[in-house]
Design a protein around this motif. Structure first.
Motif, PDB file in Angstrom:
ATOM      1  N   TYR A  71      21.492  11.255  71.321  1.00 49.04           N
ATOM      2  CA  TYR A  71      21.136  12.124  70.206  1.00 49.04           C
ATOM      3  C   TYR A  71      20.386  13.370  70.693  1.00 49.04           C
ATOM      4  CZ  TYR A  71      22.107   7.794  67.703  1.00 49.04           C
ATOM      5  OH  TYR A  71      22.699   6.656  67.230  1.00 49.04           O
ATOM      6  N   GLY A  72      20.300  14.355  69.801  1.00 48.72           N
ATOM      7  CA  GLY A  72      19.459  15.514  70.084  1.00 48.72           C
ATOM      8  C   GLY A  72      20.121  16.636  70.832  1.00 48.72           C
ATOM      9  N   TYR A  73      21.445  16.773  70.710  1.00 50.05           N
ATOM     10  CA  TYR A  73      22.169  17.824  71.412  1.00 50.05           C
ATOM     11  C   TYR A  73      22.475  18.974  70.461  1.00 50.05           C
ATOM     12  CZ  TYR A  73      22.511  14.463  75.127  1.00 50.05           C
ATOM     13  OH  TYR A  73      22.188  13.565  76.116  1.00 50.05           O
ATOM     14  N   ASN A  74      22.150  20.184  70.906  1.00 50.94           N
ATOM     15  CA  ASN A  74      22.300  21.360  70.054  1.00 50.94           C
ATOM     16  C   ASN A  74      23.469  22.256  70.464  1.00 50.94           C
ATOM     17  OD1 ASN A  74      19.831  20.745  68.623  1.00 50.94           O
ATOM     18  ND2 ASN A  74      18.753  21.433  70.443  1.00 50.94           N
ATOM     19  N   TYR A  75      23.909  22.143  71.695  1.00 51.03           N
ATOM     20  CA  TYR A  75      24.957  23.027  72.197  1.00 51.03           C
ATOM     21  C   TYR A  75      26.090  22.187  72.784  1.00 51.03           C
ATOM     22  CZ  TYR A  75      21.098  26.326  71.855  1.00 51.03           C
ATOM     23  OH  TYR A  75      20.044  27.085  71.397  1.00 51.03           O
ATOM     24  N   TRP A  76      27.314  22.672  72.544  1.00 46.74           N
ATOM     25  CA  TRP A  76      28.499  21.924  72.956  1.00 46.74           C
ATOM     26  C   TRP A  76      29.507  22.848  73.609  1.00 46.74           C
ATOM     27  CZ3 TRP A  76      28.747  16.656  72.141  1.00 46.74           C
ATOM     28  CH2 TRP A  76      27.734  16.126  71.349  1.00 46.74           C
ATOM     29  N   GLY A  77      30.222  22.303  74.589  1.00 47.78           N
ATOM     30  CA  GLY A  77      31.331  23.024  75.177  1.00 47.78           C
ATOM     31  C   GLY A  77      32.602  22.824  74.363  1.00 47.78           C
ATOM     32  N   GLN A  78      33.676  23.419  74.840  1.00 42.66           N
ATOM     33  CA  GLN A  78      34.937  23.358  74.100  1.00 42.66           C
ATOM     34  C   GLN A  78      35.766  22.125  74.450  1.00 42.66           C
ATOM     35  OE1 GLN A  78      34.536  25.008  76.865  1.00 42.66           O
ATOM     36  NE2 GLN A  78      36.350  24.447  78.074  1.00 42.66           N
ATOM     37  N   GLY A  79      35.396  21.442  75.512  1.00 44.77           N
ATOM     38  CA  GLY A  79      36.071  20.210  75.882  1.00 44.77           C
ATOM     39  C   GLY A  79      37.126  20.390  76.949  1.00 44.77           C
ATOM     40  N   THR A  80      37.386  19.314  77.682  1.00 44.62           N
ATOM     41  CA  THR A  80      38.439  19.293  78.689  1.00 44.62           C
ATOM     42  C   THR A  80      39.168  17.951  78.579  1.00 44.62           C
ATOM     43  OG1 THR A  80      38.947  19.621  81.040  1.00 44.62           O
ATOM     44  CG2 THR A  80      36.931  18.418  80.548  1.00 44.62           C
ATOM     45  N   GLN A  81      40.483  18.011  78.625  1.00 40.51           N
ATOM     46  CA  GLN A  81      41.299  16.816  78.408  1.00 40.51           C
ATOM     47  C   GLN A  81      41.390  15.989  79.683  1.00 40.51           C
ATOM     48  OE1 GLN A  81      43.142  15.747  75.473  1.00 40.51           O
ATOM     49  NE2 GLN A  81      43.306  13.891  76.748  1.00 40.51           N
TER      50      GLN A  81
END
Length: 120
Positions: free
Chosen positions: A105-115
């Motif tokens: 928990y507690g995440y504010n920023y995210w990347g776009q993802g990689t498959q």
């Protein structure tokens, strides 16, 4: 604002390995807890691993313990996920995240993802 860019995904056979990287565009990288999450088709996103700011604490999803290793290089503003002994059930989009607390928990920023796709 923190931007996160993942790389390193791909197609691998079961039993193989991949190393994911996540580069962060912030001078405050050393203040951030970093994490990896994944989302498989038709399933909810789940926590995979996280690492403290100086790397002395890590946490893992039970099903990846002993196979995955999270690490970070604060000089390069980069966090890694080394994935060994991959299984078809590890197939998912893997996301990097930045936050304040080691854990899920507690995440504010995210990347776009990689498959990541693991074939049997």
């Amino acid at each position: 604002q923190v931007q996160l860019v993942e790389s390193g995904g791909g197609l691998v056979q079961a039993g193989g390995s991949l190393r994911l990287s996540c580069a962060a565009s912030t001078r405050a990288f050393i203040t951030l807890v970093m994490g990896w999450f994944r989302q498989a088709p038709g399933k909810e996103r789940e926590f995979v691993a996280s690492i403290s700011q100086n790397g002395d604490r890590t946490m893992y999803l039970d099903s990846v313990k002993g196979r995955f290793t999270i690490s970070r290089d604060n000089a390069k503003n980069t966090v890694y996920l080394q994935m060994n002994s991959l299984k078809p059930e590890d197939t998912a989009i893997y996301y990097c995240a930045a936050g304040s607390t080691v854990g899920q928990y507690g995440y504010n920023y995210w990347g776009q993802g990689t498959q990541v796709t693991v074939s049997s």
